[in-house]
Structure formats: C-alpha cells, structure tokens
Design an enzyme around this catalytic site. Structure first.
Site, mmCIF file in Angstrom:
data_model
loop_
_atom_site.group_PDB
_atom_site.id
_atom_site.type_symbol
_atom_site.label_atom_id
_atom_site.label_comp_id
_atom_site.label_asym_id
_atom_site.label_seq_id
_atom_site.Cartn_x
_atom_site.Cartn_y
_atom_site.Cartn_z
ATOM 1 N N ILE A 1 -11.384 -8.523 -1.638
ATOM 2 C CA ILE A 1 -10.221 -8.446 -0.744
ATOM 3 C C ILE A 1 -10.269 -7.106 -0.014
ATOM 4 C CG2 ILE A 1 -7.695 -8.509 -0.566
ATOM 5 C CD1 ILE A 1 -7.649 -9.891 -3.342
ATOM 6 N N TYR B 1 -2.691 -6.042 20.210
ATOM 7 C CA TYR B 1 -2.675 -6.599 18.846
ATOM 8 C C TYR B 1 -2.896 -8.109 18.915
ATOM 9 C CZ TYR B 1 -1.171 -8.019 14.206
ATOM 10 O OH TYR B 1 -1.139 -8.589 12.960
ATOM 11 N N LYS C 1 -5.966 -10.456 17.329
ATOM 12 C CA LYS C 1 -5.752 -11.593 16.418
ATOM 13 C C LYS C 1 -6.226 -12.903 17.053
ATOM 14 C CE LYS C 1 -4.362 -9.518 12.701
ATOM 15 N NZ LYS C 1 -5.083 -9.656 11.424
HETATM 16 P P1 NDP Z 1 -0.056 -3.409 5.265
HETATM 17 O O1 NDP Z 1 0.007 -2.278 6.220
HETATM 18 O O2 NDP Z 1 0.900 -3.451 4.140
HETATM 19 O O3 NDP Z 1 -1.532 -3.542 4.684
HETATM 20 C C1 NDP Z 1 -2.652 -3.360 5.515
HETATM 21 C C2 NDP Z 1 -3.871 -3.134 4.644
HETATM 22 O O4 NDP Z 1 -5.008 -2.969 5.499
HETATM 23 C C3 NDP Z 1 -3.739 -1.895 3.796
HETATM 24 O O5 NDP Z 1 -4.185 -2.172 2.508
HETATM 25 C C4 NDP Z 1 -4.654 -0.888 4.487
HETATM 26 O O6 NDP Z 1 -5.253 -0.058 3.499
HETATM 27 C C5 NDP Z 1 -5.711 -1.813 5.081
HETATM 28 N N1 NDP Z 1 -6.405 -1.188 6.185
HETATM 29 C C6 NDP Z 1 -5.915 -0.794 7.388
HETATM 30 N N2 NDP Z 1 -6.874 -0.193 8.108
HETATM 31 C C7 NDP Z 1 -7.997 -0.202 7.337
HETATM 32 C C8 NDP Z 1 -9.314 0.287 7.511
HETATM 33 N N3 NDP Z 1 -9.683 0.926 8.637
HETATM 34 N N4 NDP Z 1 -10.208 0.104 6.515
HETATM 35 C C9 NDP Z 1 -9.844 -0.528 5.387
HETATM 36 N N5 NDP Z 1 -8.619 -1.004 5.151
HETATM 37 C C10 NDP Z 1 -7.708 -0.832 6.117
HETATM 38 O O7 NDP Z 1 0.091 -4.716 6.169
HETATM 39 P P2 NDP Z 1 -0.046 -6.273 5.816
HETATM 40 O O8 NDP Z 1 -0.284 -6.498 4.387
HETATM 41 O O9 NDP Z 1 1.086 -6.938 6.457
HETATM 42 O O10 NDP Z 1 -1.347 -6.611 6.673
HETATM 43 C C11 NDP Z 1 -2.456 -7.329 6.147
HETATM 44 C C12 NDP Z 1 -3.017 -8.217 7.242
HETATM 45 O O11 NDP Z 1 -2.033 -9.186 7.590
HETATM 46 C C13 NDP Z 1 -3.367 -7.502 8.546
HETATM 47 O O12 NDP Z 1 -4.579 -8.036 9.036
HETATM 48 C C14 NDP Z 1 -2.217 -7.854 9.471
HETATM 49 O O13 NDP Z 1 -2.596 -7.819 10.820
HETATM 50 C C15 NDP Z 1 -1.924 -9.263 8.989
HETATM 51 N N6 NDP Z 1 -0.619 -9.799 9.320
HETATM 52 C C16 NDP Z 1 0.531 -9.141 8.950
HETATM 53 C C17 NDP Z 1 1.756 -9.685 9.251
HETATM 54 C C18 NDP Z 1 3.036 -8.981 8.938
HETATM 55 O O14 NDP Z 1 4.076 -9.325 9.549
HETATM 56 N N7 NDP Z 1 3.050 -8.024 8.017
HETATM 57 C C19 NDP Z 1 1.867 -10.982 9.901
HETATM 58 C C20 NDP Z 1 0.618 -11.573 10.260
HETATM 59 C C21 NDP Z 1 -0.572 -11.010 9.942
HETATM 60 P P3 NDP Z 1 -5.488 1.505 3.645
HETATM 61 O O15 NDP Z 1 -4.430 2.057 4.542
HETATM 62 O O16 NDP Z 1 -5.398 2.009 2.229
HETATM 63 O O17 NDP Z 1 -6.863 1.607 4.201
HETATM 64 C C1 8X3 Z 2 2.123 -9.521 12.479
HETATM 65 C C2 8X3 Z 2 3.306 -10.353 12.859
HETATM 66 O O1 8X3 Z 2 4.916 -10.939 14.732
HETATM 67 O O2 8X3 Z 2 4.325 -8.593 14.456
HETATM 68 O O3 8X3 Z 2 0.942 -10.123 12.811
HETATM 69 O O4 8X3 Z 2 2.740 -10.142 15.382
HETATM 70 S S1 8X3 Z 2 3.828 -9.990 14.429
#
Ligand code: NDP
Ligand code: 8X3
Length: 254
Positions: free
Chosen positions: A6, A154, A158
C-alpha cells in the site's frame, strides 16, 4: 497469505486499508509513505490488535523514480513476493482557478498522482507477474470522472489515473493481473488539510453540515473487491457520501 503493498499508508485511506486487511488474517502488509513515524505508529497499532500480522514498512517518496526502483528491487528476501498493489499515495495542492493557479502546485500533483503511480507500478510489476493472483487497485476519485470549479489540475491527474487504470487492464490482461479503480467522493482524511497547506479551519469547513465518507468506508470496499474469486474482477467503483450528488453538489444541514 497474499502480500499487499500500500502506498501512502501513513494516513487516511491507505492507513485504513492496512488496518482492515490486517484484521482479516489473510494478508501480509508492505506499507510505505514519506512519514516513517506514522508508519511505525500504524504498525504498532495493528500488531497490538493482531500480533501475528506480518508488516514491513519503509520510507518512499513516490515522486523519486530512482528511489522507487532501488527500494522496490531490493526488498528483503521474505518480502519479494507481492500479490496486490494499492496505488493510493496522492494529494491535491490548492483550489484555484487556472488563471490563479501555482505551477509548483501543478507539478506536485502531476508528479505524485500520475508519475509516482507509474513509477511504483512499473517497479512492482515484476512481483505481480510472478503471483498467481496479481491485482492492482488504483485510487482515483470523483475528480477522475468529473471536473468541478477550481479542481482543474487535480481533476486532470485523476482523469489520468482513470485512463491509466483502463490502459493497465488491457495491457496486463495476458498476464492475468486484475486491475480495479476505486473512485471516492469526499472522504474525511488529511486530504483537505494537505490541499489547503495546513489550514485546519478551512479543511474542516469542507465537511461541515454533512457526513463525509471515512477511510474505513473505502477500505471495506477494497476488502470486498479483493475477496472476489479469481474469475471475477470489479473494474470500477464510484463511492460517494449520501449527501454528495456529484463533484460539485452537496446537501448540507443548516
Ligand atoms: P491523506 O492526505 O490522508 O493521505 C495521503 C497519503 O498519501 C499519505 O499517506 C501520504 O503519506 C501519501 N503521500 C502523499 N504524497 C506522497 C509521496 N510523494 N510519496 C509517498 N506517499 C505520499 O489523504 P487520503 O487518504 O484522502 O488520500 C489517499 C488517496 O485518495 C489519494 O490518492 C487521494 O487523491 C485519493 N482520494 C481522496 C479523497 C478524499 O476526499 N480524501 C477522495 C477521492 C480520492 P506521506 O505524507 O507520509 O508521504
Ligand atoms: C478528492 C475528492 O471532491 O475533493 O478526490 O475531488 S474531491
């Protein structure tokens, strides 16, 4: 036991996936992110609940192509078998119109969400090819399906994940590797805090007056997808909070 890698496991959806899959006693976990302190805390939390769950953690910035290849090609021998890759690491930076956008923010999103996902996928594929049940899960977004005001870059990253997900499914078909995209709407994680560069108040406002999804909602869906028999693949799932109709329209309590 299948082994799951992951990315972005230090927070939010990635961390919830680790917890949920660990509870099933069917998976060994490889967890990576940049913040190793958070990975260590997660490993301890999981192992208190489930001391026998095997977990390997390491630091990885998915934007660093050399580090991705070097780290993933030299995993400890007992971890050189990966069945499932969850391409979860990702972020948004800023919420500005194109005319006001910051090119550094654009680069960061493209480097992380698109190029990072590609680097990790390429580095993990040799392991997946050797698995009898190879599976890649790409975390897209409602932003992969629609464009909303000020979401521009963004959303573009995606949309690219959505395209790559479909392309991977075609290219990897002869190798028997399943490819699934999970596209969430609003999930309350560190996402908005990162998008607004540490502005906790603004981040909190994103979820005010409605019940957003949480990381476990997404992890449960991923657990279901992974539990399907070999002949079944779930191609694509769009999962939204009940209070969100699309990328731009929500219903909030006053
Ligand atoms: P968080 O910010 O809680 O988690 C993001 C994770 O990505 C962290 O663990 C961070 O770890 C890691 N990350 C970011 N940049 C890097 C990098 N350069 N190298 C390695 N790891 C990285 O957000 P979410 O859990 O919400 O996001 C997870 C995924 O879900 C993303 O792809 C996001 O776009 C997607 N998503 C989120 C939504 C939302 O509303 N939250 C909705 C739809 C999709 P660390 O900083 O320790 O490196
Ligand atoms: C994260 C959800 O609605 O901010 O992908 O694009 S939204």
């Amino acid at each position: 036991m299948r082994t799951v890698l992951i990315t972005g496991a230090s927070s939010g959806i990635g961390s919830a996936c680790a917890e949920v899959l660990a509870r099933e006693n069917k998976y060994r976990l490889i967890l990576c992110a940049r913040r190793t302190d958070k990975l260590g805390q997660l490993k301890n939390k999981i192992n208190i609940e489930n001391p026998t769950c095997a977990i390997h953690t390491f630091q990885l910035d998915v934007r660093d192509q050399e580090a991705v290849l070097a780290t993933l090609s030299s995993l400890p021998a007992e971890w050189q078998k990966i069945d499932i890759l969850i391409n979860n690491a990702g972020l948004s930076q800023g919420l500005d119109s194109i005319q006001d956008g910051n090119p550094d923010d654009w680069d960061r999103m493209i480097d992380t969400n698109v190029k990072g996902l590609l680097y990790v996928t390429k580095a993990v594929l040799p392991y997946l090819k050797n698995s009898a049940r190879g599976h890649i899960i790409n975390i897209g977004s409602i932003a992969a399906k629609e464009v909303y005001p000020k979401g521009n870059v963004y959303c573009a990253t995606k949309h690219a994940v959505d395209a790559l997900n479909k392309a991977m499914r075609i290219d990897l078909l002869p190798l028997g590797i399943k490819v699934t995209a999970i596209h969430p709407g609003m999930v309350e994680t560190e996402f908005s805090e990162v998008r607004f560069k540490g502005d906790k108040v603004r981040a909190k406002q994103v979820y005010e007056g409605l019940t957003p999804l949480n990381g476990y909602d997404i992890a449960d869906v991923i657990s279901f997808v992974l539990s399907r028999p070999t002949h079944v693949n779930v191609n694509d799932i769009l999962i939204m909070p009940s209070a969100q109709a699309n990328g731009a329209i929500t219903h909030r309590n006053q």
